[in-house]
Design a protein around this motif. Structure first.
Motif, PDB file in Angstrom:
ATOM      1  N   MET A 185     -80.602 -77.562 -35.629  1.00  0.00           N
ATOM      2  CA  MET A 185     -81.786 -77.407 -36.468  1.00  0.00           C
ATOM      3  C   MET A 185     -81.571 -78.120 -37.803  1.00  0.00           C
ATOM      4  O   MET A 185     -80.510 -78.052 -38.395  1.00  0.00           O
ATOM      5  CB  MET A 185     -82.055 -75.922 -36.718  1.00  0.00           C
ATOM      6  CG  MET A 185     -83.305 -75.659 -37.549  1.00  0.00           C
ATOM      7  SD  MET A 185     -83.487 -73.899 -37.972  1.00  0.00           S
ATOM      8  CE  MET A 185     -83.702 -73.182 -36.339  1.00  0.00           C
ATOM      9  N   ASN A 186     -82.627 -78.806 -38.270  1.00  0.00           N
ATOM     10  CA  ASN A 186     -82.566 -79.426 -39.588  1.00  0.00           C
ATOM     11  C   ASN A 186     -82.535 -78.352 -40.668  1.00  0.00           C
ATOM     12  O   ASN A 186     -83.129 -77.281 -40.522  1.00  0.00           O
ATOM     13  CB  ASN A 186     -83.776 -80.334 -39.800  1.00  0.00           C
ATOM     14  CG  ASN A 186     -83.742 -81.559 -38.916  1.00  0.00           C
ATOM     15  OD1 ASN A 186     -82.707 -82.212 -38.805  1.00  0.00           O
ATOM     16  ND2 ASN A 186     -84.845 -81.867 -38.281  1.00  0.00           N
ATOM     17  N   LYS A 187     -81.853 -78.650 -41.758  1.00  0.00           N
ATOM     18  CA  LYS A 187     -81.800 -77.707 -42.881  1.00  0.00           C
ATOM     19  C   LYS A 187     -83.135 -77.686 -43.624  1.00  0.00           C
ATOM     20  O   LYS A 187     -83.639 -76.638 -44.013  1.00  0.00           O
ATOM     21  CB  LYS A 187     -80.667 -78.099 -43.826  1.00  0.00           C
ATOM     22  CG  LYS A 187     -80.165 -76.960 -44.688  1.00  0.00           C
ATOM     23  CD  LYS A 187     -79.451 -75.925 -43.849  1.00  0.00           C
ATOM     24  CE  LYS A 187     -78.958 -74.763 -44.699  1.00  0.00           C
ATOM     25  NZ  LYS A 187     -78.481 -73.647 -43.868  1.00  0.00           N
ATOM     26  N   ILE A 188     -83.676 -78.883 -43.854  1.00  0.00           N
ATOM     27  CA  ILE A 188     -84.997 -79.027 -44.474  1.00  0.00           C
ATOM     28  C   ILE A 188     -85.831 -79.939 -43.592  1.00  0.00           C
ATOM     29  O   ILE A 188     -85.358 -80.982 -43.151  1.00  0.00           O
ATOM     30  CB  ILE A 188     -84.899 -79.645 -45.886  1.00  0.00           C
ATOM     31  CG1 ILE A 188     -83.962 -78.836 -46.790  1.00  0.00           C
ATOM     32  CG2 ILE A 188     -86.276 -79.777 -46.520  1.00  0.00           C
ATOM     33  CD1 ILE A 188     -83.657 -79.519 -48.115  1.00  0.00           C
ATOM     34  N   GLU A 189     -87.056 -79.540 -43.345  1.00  0.00           N
ATOM     35  CA  GLU A 189     -87.974 -80.407 -42.594  1.00  0.00           C
ATOM     36  C   GLU A 189     -89.309 -80.443 -43.318  1.00  0.00           C
ATOM     37  O   GLU A 189     -89.913 -79.398 -43.579  1.00  0.00           O
ATOM     38  CB  GLU A 189     -88.150 -79.894 -41.166  1.00  0.00           C
ATOM     39  CG  GLU A 189     -88.905 -80.860 -40.269  1.00  0.00           C
ATOM     40  CD  GLU A 189     -88.894 -80.422 -38.814  1.00  0.00           C
ATOM     41  OE1 GLU A 189     -89.862 -80.746 -38.101  1.00  0.00           O
ATOM     42  OE2 GLU A 189     -87.923 -79.751 -38.411  1.00  0.00           O
ATOM     43  N   VAL A 190     -89.751 -81.629 -43.660  1.00  0.00           N
ATOM     44  CA  VAL A 190     -90.996 -81.825 -44.393  1.00  0.00           C
ATOM     45  C   VAL A 190     -91.966 -82.584 -43.495  1.00  0.00           C
ATOM     46  O   VAL A 190     -91.630 -83.665 -43.001  1.00  0.00           O
ATOM     47  CB  VAL A 190     -90.741 -82.614 -45.698  1.00  0.00           C
ATOM     48  CG1 VAL A 190     -92.049 -82.930 -46.403  1.00  0.00           C
ATOM     49  CG2 VAL A 190     -89.821 -81.817 -46.623  1.00  0.00           C
ATOM     50  N   ASN A 191     -93.160 -82.007 -43.293  1.00  0.00           N
ATOM     51  CA  ASN A 191     -94.133 -82.611 -42.383  1.00  0.00           C
ATOM     52  C   ASN A 191     -95.475 -82.822 -43.072  1.00  0.00           C
ATOM     53  O   ASN A 191     -96.146 -81.849 -43.470  1.00  0.00           O
ATOM     54  CB  ASN A 191     -94.333 -81.720 -41.146  1.00  0.00           C
ATOM     55  CG  ASN A 191     -93.066 -81.550 -40.340  1.00  0.00           C
ATOM     56  OD1 ASN A 191     -92.367 -82.521 -40.059  1.00  0.00           O
ATOM     57  ND2 ASN A 191     -92.744 -80.321 -39.973  1.00  0.00           N
ATOM     58  N   VAL A 203     -83.792 -83.264 -43.379  1.00  0.00           N
ATOM     59  CA  VAL A 203     -82.452 -83.305 -43.951  1.00  0.00           C
ATOM     60  C   VAL A 203     -81.537 -82.446 -43.087  1.00  0.00           C
ATOM     61  O   VAL A 203     -81.838 -81.278 -42.818  1.00  0.00           O
ATOM     62  CB  VAL A 203     -82.443 -82.776 -45.406  1.00  0.00           C
ATOM     63  CG1 VAL A 203     -81.050 -82.909 -46.009  1.00  0.00           C
ATOM     64  CG2 VAL A 203     -83.467 -83.530 -46.256  1.00  0.00           C
ATOM     65  N   LYS A 204     -80.423 -83.042 -42.664  1.00  0.00           N
ATOM     66  CA  LYS A 204     -79.493 -82.341 -41.777  1.00  0.00           C
ATOM     67  C   LYS A 204     -78.574 -81.415 -42.582  1.00  0.00           C
ATOM     68  O   LYS A 204     -78.349 -81.639 -43.772  1.00  0.00           O
ATOM     69  CB  LYS A 204     -78.645 -83.365 -41.017  1.00  0.00           C
ATOM     70  CG  LYS A 204     -79.457 -84.361 -40.215  1.00  0.00           C
ATOM     71  CD  LYS A 204     -78.571 -85.508 -39.741  1.00  0.00           C
ATOM     72  CE  LYS A 204     -79.407 -86.628 -39.127  1.00  0.00           C
ATOM     73  NZ  LYS A 204     -78.582 -87.818 -38.820  1.00  0.00           N
ATOM     74  N   PRO A 205     -78.006 -80.397 -41.939  1.00  0.00           N
ATOM     75  CA  PRO A 205     -77.049 -79.533 -42.634  1.00  0.00           C
ATOM     76  C   PRO A 205     -75.864 -80.341 -43.179  1.00  0.00           C
ATOM     77  O   PRO A 205     -75.308 -81.190 -42.484  1.00  0.00           O
ATOM     78  CB  PRO A 205     -76.582 -78.565 -41.537  1.00  0.00           C
ATOM     79  CG  PRO A 205     -77.686 -78.546 -40.539  1.00  0.00           C
ATOM     80  CD  PRO A 205     -78.264 -79.940 -40.550  1.00  0.00           C
TER      81      PRO A 205
END
Length: 399
Positions: free
Chosen positions: A1-7, A50-52
């Motif tokens: 799972m991505n740490k941050i995901e902006v859509n 953004v990945k962990p």
């Protein structure tokens, strides 16, 4: 799972943002919407992940929307449209209580202006967030002290902000964010107010801390050199849009459009490319406890005249040549008695420019080592090709 995901994150400033959003989705540009409605498009349908543990930099000139974007991510500004997922949870749909809890537990913020309380000592500034959370005094001072030591301010616990230099004040701000022990650090132009030398020191410091602590960092800057130095990946913004996302190397070698190309055309690759960009894995390794006979066999298998020696945790021990390995075998000498330990070394983020001087007099490949562990090696050829290939690409004229 991505740490941050902006859509498709969008922010329109004005009295009727939904009308502006409709115009935006119909293809109208930022300038058109401003001229026709008086509304300003701050961020235009931004999407990235953004990945962990990643150091992700958002770079753009003044007015590009980068500072608005970071404030949308922790909802200091309410978005007009789109979503922000933190560990899979949509922060744009949270009620205020859940949002505050998420900010405290997952999102540490470091500001350009430091944001220190002048009447509080360093340790009380660093512990402030924990105090707000209701952490008991003993625990918050313990955590604050560790963060102060992590950023190199041990001994200044009882000083006040006005007794510290700008760089030291920024370290206090960083320590305060670290003390909350959040997985994510949001840093908005955190070093832009610092003098160049102090700024470089803080860049090195945040890289060291990020590698040591494994934080996910979202970093805002208008400085391309800073972005290229710090970022695992970089998002370049213009007029509220993200125009390219990539590694330093990808952006330098394959700019997405003329805007990005003009940005990077004068970049000195020797200052941007780092040891990690040109290193390679050694063809052959032996563990510290392998005997000389094993070393000789491994070198023969790949046609190598030397072998790098590590322990079982990949800590670098030295270099063993074929001649010394044969001598150790014939004379029954322990391998560690013939190891060459004076081998040139560099950190993963050492600039290519600094490696050139090391390589001039080096008899052996440069080892890339972090926390004692061997990550890779760099030959003189790798350094030269890293410079020459980039230069040749710049000099090619399309026909």
């Amino acid at each position: 799972m991505n740490k941050i995901e902006v859509n498709n994150l969008t922010k329109i400033f004005g009295s009727h943002p939904q009308q502006g959003l409709k115009r935006l989705k119909n293809g109208e540009q930022k300038n058109e919407i401003l001229e026709k409605t008086g509304m300003t498009v701050g961020v235009n349908q931004a999407s990235f992940a953004v990945k962990p543990g990643e150091f992700f930099v958002i770079m753009g000139l003044s007015g590009s929307g980068k500072s608005t974007l970071i404030r949308l991510i922790n909802r200091l500004i309410e978005p007009t449209d789109g979503e922000v997922l933190i560990d899979g949870d949509n922060i744009t749909e949270m009620d205020m209580s859940t949002l505050i809890d998420t900010r405290r537990k997952k999102l540490g913020m470091v500001f350009q202006k430091f944001g220190l309380l002048p009447h509080r000592t360093v340790i009380n500034n660093v512990a402030y967030g924990l105090e707000i959370q209701g952490v008991n005094k003993e625990e918050r001072y313990k955590r604050a002290q560790k963060s102060i030591e992590d950023v190199g301010l041990k001994g200044y616990e009882n000083s006040y902000p006005n007794q510290l230099s700008g760089g030291m004040q920024q370290r206090v701000g960083l320590a305060r964010a670290l003390a909350n022990d959040t997985d994510i650090l949001l840093m908005d132009e955190a070093f832009s107010a610092l003098d160049p030398i102090i700024r470089k020191e803080m860049q090195d410091e945040i890289l060291h801390l990020q590698n040591k602590l494994g934080k996910t960092v979202l970093f805002i800057t208008h400085d391309l050199d800073e972005a290229l130095k710090l970022g695992d990946r970089i998002a370049i913004m213009k007029d509220g849009r993200i125009v390219q996302v990539g590694t330093s190397e990808e952006i330098l070698e394959n700019p997405a459009n003329d805007y990005v190309s003009n940005f990077v055309k004068d970049v000195d690759r020797s200052k941007v490319l780092e040891a990690s960009h040109v290193m390679k894995k050694p063809e052959v390794l032996m563990t510290y406890k392998d005997g000389p006979r094993v070393a000789v066999r491994k070198m023969e298998e790949v046609g190598a005249s030397s072998i790098f020696v590590v322990d079982k945790e990949n800590h670098f021990k030295g270099l063993l040549t074929i001649d010394d390995a044969i001598r150790a075998y014939k004379e029954e000498i322990p391998v560690d008695d013939v190891l060459i330990t004076e081998v040139p070394s560099a950190l993963p983020h050492t600039p290519l420019n600094d490696l050139i001087g090391i390589a001039v007099d080096a008899k052996y490949p440069i080892t890339v080592i972090e926390d004692g562990r061997l990550l890779g090696i760099i030959s003189r050829v790798s350094i030269l090709s890293g410079l020459v290939l980039g230069k040749e690409k710049d000099e090619v004229t399309p026909t």
